[in-house]
Design an enzyme around this catalytic site. Sequence first.
Site, PDB file in Angstrom:
ATOM      1  N   GLY A   9    -167.463 -14.090  72.965  1.00 41.45           N
ATOM      2  CA  GLY A   9    -166.902 -13.404  74.005  1.00 41.45           C
ATOM      3  C   GLY A   9    -167.468 -11.802  74.092  1.00 41.45           C
ATOM      4  O   GLY A   9    -167.353 -11.103  73.222  1.00 41.45           O
ATOM      5  N   GLY A  11    -167.064  -9.478  76.519  1.00 42.39           N
ATOM      6  CA  GLY A  11    -166.337  -8.274  77.242  1.00 42.39           C
ATOM      7  C   GLY A  11    -166.537  -7.066  76.571  1.00 42.39           C
ATOM      8  O   GLY A  11    -167.090  -7.083  75.588  1.00 42.39           O
ATOM      9  N   SER A  12    -165.538  -5.975  77.024  1.00 41.18           N
ATOM     10  CA  SER A  12    -165.768  -4.915  76.275  1.00 41.18           C
ATOM     11  C   SER A  12    -165.331  -4.817  74.803  1.00 41.18           C
ATOM     12  O   SER A  12    -166.137  -4.355  73.827  1.00 41.18           O
ATOM     13  CB  SER A  12    -164.823  -3.826  77.013  1.00 41.18           C
ATOM     14  OG  SER A  12    -163.441  -4.256  76.882  1.00 41.18           O
ATOM     15  N   TYR A  50    -169.002  -3.838  81.235  1.00 44.07           N
ATOM     16  CA  TYR A  50    -167.652  -3.487  80.433  1.00 44.07           C
ATOM     17  C   TYR A  50    -167.793  -2.324  79.675  1.00 44.07           C
ATOM     18  O   TYR A  50    -166.763  -1.640  79.335  1.00 44.07           O
ATOM     19  CB  TYR A  50    -167.647  -4.869  79.581  1.00 44.07           C
ATOM     20  CG  TYR A  50    -167.424  -6.290  80.123  1.00 44.07           C
ATOM     21  CD1 TYR A  50    -166.063  -6.418  80.412  1.00 44.07           C
ATOM     22  CD2 TYR A  50    -168.400  -7.006  80.352  1.00 44.07           C
ATOM     23  CE1 TYR A  50    -165.806  -7.522  81.089  1.00 44.07           C
ATOM     24  CE2 TYR A  50    -167.980  -8.055  80.964  1.00 44.07           C
ATOM     25  CZ  TYR A  50    -166.710  -8.488  81.279  1.00 44.07           C
ATOM     26  OH  TYR A  50    -166.269  -9.653  81.872  1.00 44.07           O
ATOM     27  N   LYS A 196    -146.991  -5.438  73.219  1.00 51.73           N
ATOM     28  CA  LYS A 196    -146.848  -4.184  73.416  1.00 51.73           C
ATOM     29  C   LYS A 196    -147.738  -4.119  75.066  1.00 51.73           C
ATOM     30  O   LYS A 196    -147.567  -3.094  75.703  1.00 51.73           O
ATOM     31  CB  LYS A 196    -147.728  -3.390  72.556  1.00 51.73           C
ATOM     32  CG  LYS A 196    -149.255  -3.794  72.088  1.00 51.73           C
ATOM     33  CD  LYS A 196    -150.341  -3.449  73.014  1.00 51.73           C
ATOM     34  CE  LYS A 196    -151.744  -4.372  72.546  1.00 51.73           C
ATOM     35  NZ  LYS A 196    -152.590  -4.024  73.415  1.00 51.73           N
ATOM     36  N   ASP A 249    -150.474   0.249  67.882  1.00 49.14           N
ATOM     37  CA  ASP A 249    -150.920  -0.411  69.029  1.00 49.14           C
ATOM     38  C   ASP A 249    -150.293   0.005  70.353  1.00 49.14           C
ATOM     39  O   ASP A 249    -150.611  -0.005  71.496  1.00 49.14           O
ATOM     40  CB  ASP A 249    -151.147  -1.819  68.929  1.00 49.14           C
ATOM     41  CG  ASP A 249    -152.342  -2.442  69.503  1.00 49.14           C
ATOM     42  OD1 ASP A 249    -153.045  -1.750  70.491  1.00 49.14           O
ATOM     43  OD2 ASP A 249    -152.458  -3.783  69.565  1.00 49.14           O
ATOM     44  N   THR A 253    -152.011   1.730  73.779  1.00 47.04           N
ATOM     45  CA  THR A 253    -152.236   0.956  75.172  1.00 47.04           C
ATOM     46  C   THR A 253    -151.028   1.652  75.998  1.00 47.04           C
ATOM     47  O   THR A 253    -151.263   1.764  77.137  1.00 47.04           O
ATOM     48  CB  THR A 253    -151.625  -0.446  74.738  1.00 47.04           C
ATOM     49  OG1 THR A 253    -152.374  -0.834  73.520  1.00 47.04           O
ATOM     50  CG2 THR A 253    -151.865  -1.323  75.757  1.00 47.04           C
ATOM     51  N   SER A 259    -156.226   1.463  78.999  1.00 55.12           N
ATOM     52  CA  SER A 259    -155.832   0.023  78.747  1.00 55.12           C
ATOM     53  C   SER A 259    -155.718  -0.250  80.351  1.00 55.12           C
ATOM     54  O   SER A 259    -155.052   0.174  81.033  1.00 55.12           O
ATOM     55  CB  SER A 259    -154.307   0.509  78.255  1.00 55.12           C
ATOM     56  OG  SER A 259    -153.475  -0.383  78.671  1.00 55.12           O
ATOM     57  N   ASN A 261    -153.644  -2.525  80.742  1.00 60.87           N
ATOM     58  CA  ASN A 261    -152.468  -2.837  81.282  1.00 60.87           C
ATOM     59  C   ASN A 261    -151.760  -1.606  81.787  1.00 60.87           C
ATOM     60  O   ASN A 261    -150.869  -1.705  82.731  1.00 60.87           O
ATOM     61  CB  ASN A 261    -151.581  -3.576  79.985  1.00 60.87           C
ATOM     62  CG  ASN A 261    -152.125  -4.861  79.749  1.00 60.87           C
ATOM     63  OD1 ASN A 261    -151.724  -6.002  79.977  1.00 60.87           O
ATOM     64  ND2 ASN A 261    -152.919  -4.897  78.529  1.00 60.87           N
ATOM     65  N   GLU A 286    -153.682  -8.904  80.482  1.00 66.84           N
ATOM     66  CA  GLU A 286    -152.900  -9.745  79.608  1.00 66.84           C
ATOM     67  C   GLU A 286    -151.178  -9.478  79.538  1.00 66.84           C
ATOM     68  O   GLU A 286    -150.729 -10.489  79.358  1.00 66.84           O
ATOM     69  CB  GLU A 286    -153.374  -9.422  77.809  1.00 66.84           C
ATOM     70  CG  GLU A 286    -154.817  -9.973  77.679  1.00 66.84           C
ATOM     71  CD  GLU A 286    -154.873 -11.467  77.448  1.00 66.84           C
ATOM     72  OE1 GLU A 286    -153.964 -12.235  77.625  1.00 66.84           O
ATOM     73  OE2 GLU A 286    -155.901 -12.152  76.693  1.00 66.84           O
TER      74      GLU A 286
END
Length: 338
Positions: A9, A11-12, A50, A196, A249, A253, A259, A261, A286
Site C-alpha cells: 500500500g 498511500g500516504s 499523497y 476515533k 490517536d 485525529t 486528518s 476524517n 475510514e
Amino acid sequence: MTEKIAVLGAGSWGTALANVLTENGHDVRLWSHNPAQVIEINEQHTNQRYLNEAQLDAKLTAFDDMAQAVDGVDIVLSVVPTKAVREVAGQLAKILIVNKQKVIVAHATKGIEPKTYKRVSQMLSEEIPTENTVAIAVLSGPSHAEDVIKHDLTLVTVASSSMPIAERVQKAFSNHNFRVYTNDDVIGTEMGSALKNIIAIGAGALVSLGYGDNAKAALLTRGLAEISRLGLAFGANPLTFIGLSGVGDLIVTGTSKNSRNWRAGYQLGLGKSLAEVEDEMGMVIEGVSTTKAAKELAAQRHVQMPITDAIYQVLYEGKDIKMAICELMQREATSEID
C-alpha cells in the site's frame, strides 16, 4: 539487525512508514497496484499525490508486482484501506503458499470491516493460513504521515499476542524521531484506532460550525468514553484507551487538518453532502463506514454511544448537524461514569 520488509500500500501512511524503515537501514519493498506511482517513487523518489513534495529515501524501492515485493521478506506490513484488506491479503496468501514462505504479518490500517464488523487482524488471520504466518501485529498511535515524513517526533505502539514479535517490529521501526512502545492488547489497540475516526468527523464539524475549545474538549472526552465502553465490551484492556492508540490517536485525529476524517467533518459542517465530500476528498474516509459498524456493534452489545448515533444520523439519514448537536445536549442528565 537488518530486516527484509514488504510494505503493501503506497498511500500516504504506507509510503511514510516504508520510508522510516528504509532510513533505518532495512531492505524495504513498497508495493503499489499503480505502475505510474511505482515509476515515480523509483525514479523521482517522490509520491506527490499523497505526500506532496516530500523527498523519499533513494534506497526505497517500489514494485507493482506483489510476488516480487514479498519474495524472501521476513515481515509484511499491510497499509491498505479497510475495504481492500481482504483482497490484498488474499493475494498475499496465494504468494506465500506458492513460496512456502512464513512471515510476520503486521498492519497499520485503522478501521472495522462493514457487515462482518471484524477487526483488521481478524480479517488477516482469516485470509492468510496460519502455516504462513509467524504472528500478527498492529502498529497504531498518534501519527500523521505528513509529519512522519518530515521527521517530526512521533510515538506509536505495536500490539501483538506475541511479545517477542511485537519487540521485533518495535526494533525495526524505532529511531531518534520515531519511538515505538509495545502492547499485548490487540483488541483495544485496533478498536481505539478505528473508533476515533468517528469522533474526528464530529470534531471537524464543530470547528466549521464555529464552536470553541470547550465544545471540542467535551466531544473528545465523551467520545473517548464511548470508545472505551465499546472496546471493553469486546474484552479490551481499559488502560489501552488512555495510551497512544486511544487518547493519543484521538487527540491528533480530532484536532488536525491533516486528518481526512476531520476534514470530512469540517466540510459536512459547511453544509456539503456526504457524496460531495467523498468526491472532493478523493481518498478513503475510514470514519464513515466505521460509524455504521460501530453503531450496529453497540446495538448488539447493548452499549450506549450517543455521539456515534448522532454522527450516524448525519451521515446516513441526512439529519441536520445543528439539530443533532442540540439533541445531544438535551439528553437526560446522568452520571459521568455511566
